[in-house]
Motif scaffolding. Structure first.
Motif, PDB file in Angstrom:
ATOM      1  N   HIS A 272      67.492   8.549  49.917  1.00 29.29           N
ATOM      2  CA  HIS A 272      67.722   7.632  51.040  1.00 29.29           C
ATOM      3  C   HIS A 272      68.915   8.065  51.898  1.00 29.29           C
ATOM      4  CE1 HIS A 272      64.873   4.453  49.759  1.00 29.29           C
ATOM      5  NE2 HIS A 272      65.199   4.822  48.541  1.00 29.29           N
ATOM      6  N   GLY A 273      69.511   9.215  51.602  1.00 24.40           N
ATOM      7  CA  GLY A 273      70.679   9.659  52.354  1.00 24.40           C
ATOM      8  C   GLY A 273      71.971   8.998  51.912  1.00 24.40           C
TER       9      GLY A 273
ATOM     10  N   LEU B 173      75.957  18.146  48.808  1.00 25.11           N
ATOM     11  CA  LEU B 173      76.506  17.107  49.684  1.00 25.11           C
ATOM     12  C   LEU B 173      77.849  17.545  50.259  1.00 25.11           C
ATOM     13  CD1 LEU B 173      75.831  13.895  47.545  1.00 25.11           C
ATOM     14  CD2 LEU B 173      74.522  14.681  49.524  1.00 25.11           C
TER      15      LEU B 173
ATOM     16  N   ARG C 186      77.415  20.232  52.920  1.00 22.68           N
ATOM     17  CA  ARG C 186      76.911  19.700  54.185  1.00 22.68           C
ATOM     18  C   ARG C 186      78.005  18.966  54.958  1.00 22.68           C
ATOM     19  NH1 ARG C 186      71.970  18.451  51.360  1.00 22.68           N
ATOM     20  NH2 ARG C 186      72.547  16.256  51.096  1.00 22.68           N
TER      21      ARG C 186
ATOM     22  N   ASP D  86      75.053  11.491  51.255  1.00 24.10           N
ATOM     23  CA  ASP D  86      75.681  11.941  52.504  1.00 24.10           C
ATOM     24  C   ASP D  86      76.482  10.803  53.140  1.00 24.10           C
ATOM     25  OD1 ASP D  86      74.769  14.716  52.854  1.00 24.10           O
ATOM     26  OD2 ASP D  86      72.772  13.834  52.966  1.00 24.10           O
TER      27      ASP D  86
END
Length: 314
Positions: free
Chosen positions: A239-240, A275, A278, A243
């Motif tokens: 679900h993100g 993570l 990114r 991040d």
């Protein structure tokens, strides 16, 4: 008749939750509408005024006056949106987060009192009945799952952070109770002595239940924040949330004046490393060690924030 039953239900429920009391909301200085705005701001790390207006169906002039009041009271900061300078970005100040946390705590207490005498085996039926009402009256469309939100921990949830770290890392990596003890010490240190202006814990919530956590604390090095205790439950991945949690720490650290964020992890945590990469972190050191009953390679990661001016963190 359906109309009579619906009206009867409305009378029952409004009396039950005290919705006919037009005074202050949940024994706080805020009206129900003010409380709703604070809730939305607390559950979205960065929110534009236009988003608030659409989400809460508020008149633009009324919302503007309400936000001006919040700004005078030191609850919010307003400025141009980073994505579109024509829009106004709204963020809670530390004082605003404290007010929102109080409202969240009072709301949870009120709901807890409401269902305290409902037998455990009937609570699932109650929740499903409420979902059915929403689906049926929402033009027969299925009620979507609520998107992930971040918030401050409620009563007992720091203990949840410890428990879930211990259980999850034992199940996924075979780590022993030494790791849970480490997490317990980190959480206890934060609970007993932290600066709310420079340090914070977030709980990730999905469909009304906690599914993740992360912490931002001061490091021993000057003007340096440390990211700790990142966790996302297996069923909530995708679900993100990871991040979102990492980005919230970085944004918070930058906003309060830290010059860099550091973290320590282990090489087996491949998902977490992705993570961090990114988000812009770089690996600066590695060292083998034996901890938690297994052989590991510890890693230090670093993210310079490149402040344009000296910040306030020390």
């Amino acid at each position: 008749m359906p109309i009579q039953e619906i009206r009867a239900f409305n009378r029952f429920y409004t009396n039950l939750i005290g919705a006919l009391d037009y005074g202050r909301h949940l024994y706080t200085p805020y009206t129900l509408t003010e409380s709703r705005v604070l809730y939305e701001l607390a559950h979205s790390p960065r929110t534009d005024a236009a988003d608030l207006r659409a989400e809460l169906s508020l008149d633009a002039g009324y919302l503007s006056r309400l936000l001006a009041k919040f700004e005078r009271d030191g609850l919010v900061d307003r400025g141009p949106s980073e994505a579109d300078t024509r829009r106004q970005r709204i963020t809670l100040t530390p004082r605003g987060r404290e007010a929102a946390a109080l409202l969240d705590e009072r709301s949870r207490e009120a709901v807890g009192t409401l269902i305290a005498e409902v037998p455990q085996e009937r609570r699932a039926r109650l929740v499903e009945a409420m979902r059915t009402v929403r689906e049926t009256l929402g033009h027969t469309r299925p009620v979507p799952h609520e998107g992930p939100v971040l918030r401050d921990p409620g009563p007992g949830e720091l203990g949840w952070v410890v428990q879930r770290h211990g259980a999850l890392y034992a199940a996924e990596y075979g780590w022993n109770a030494d790791f849970e003890g480490l997490v317990a010490r980190i959480v206890a240190d934060f609970a007993q002595d932290h600066d709310p202006h420079l340090e914070r814990v977030w709980i990730a919530e999905l469909d009304g239940r906690p599914v993740g956590s992360v912490m931002c604390v001061r490091d021993d090095a000057p003007a340096t924040a440390r990211l700790r205790l990142l966790l996302v439950e297996p069923e909530a991945r995708g679900h993100g949330l990871g991040d979102l949690l990492v980005r919230s720490v970085v944004d918070f650290a930058r906003d309060v004046g830290y010059r860099e964020v550091v973290l320590w992890t282990n090489d087996v945590l491949a998902g977490a490393r992705r993570l961090y990469q990114r988000a812009g972190f770089t690996l600066v050191a590695e060292k083998p060690h034996r901890s938690y009953g297994v052989d590991l390679v510890g890693q230090d990661w670093r993210l310079p924030l490149r402040q344009s001016q000296e910040g306030s963190a020390g």
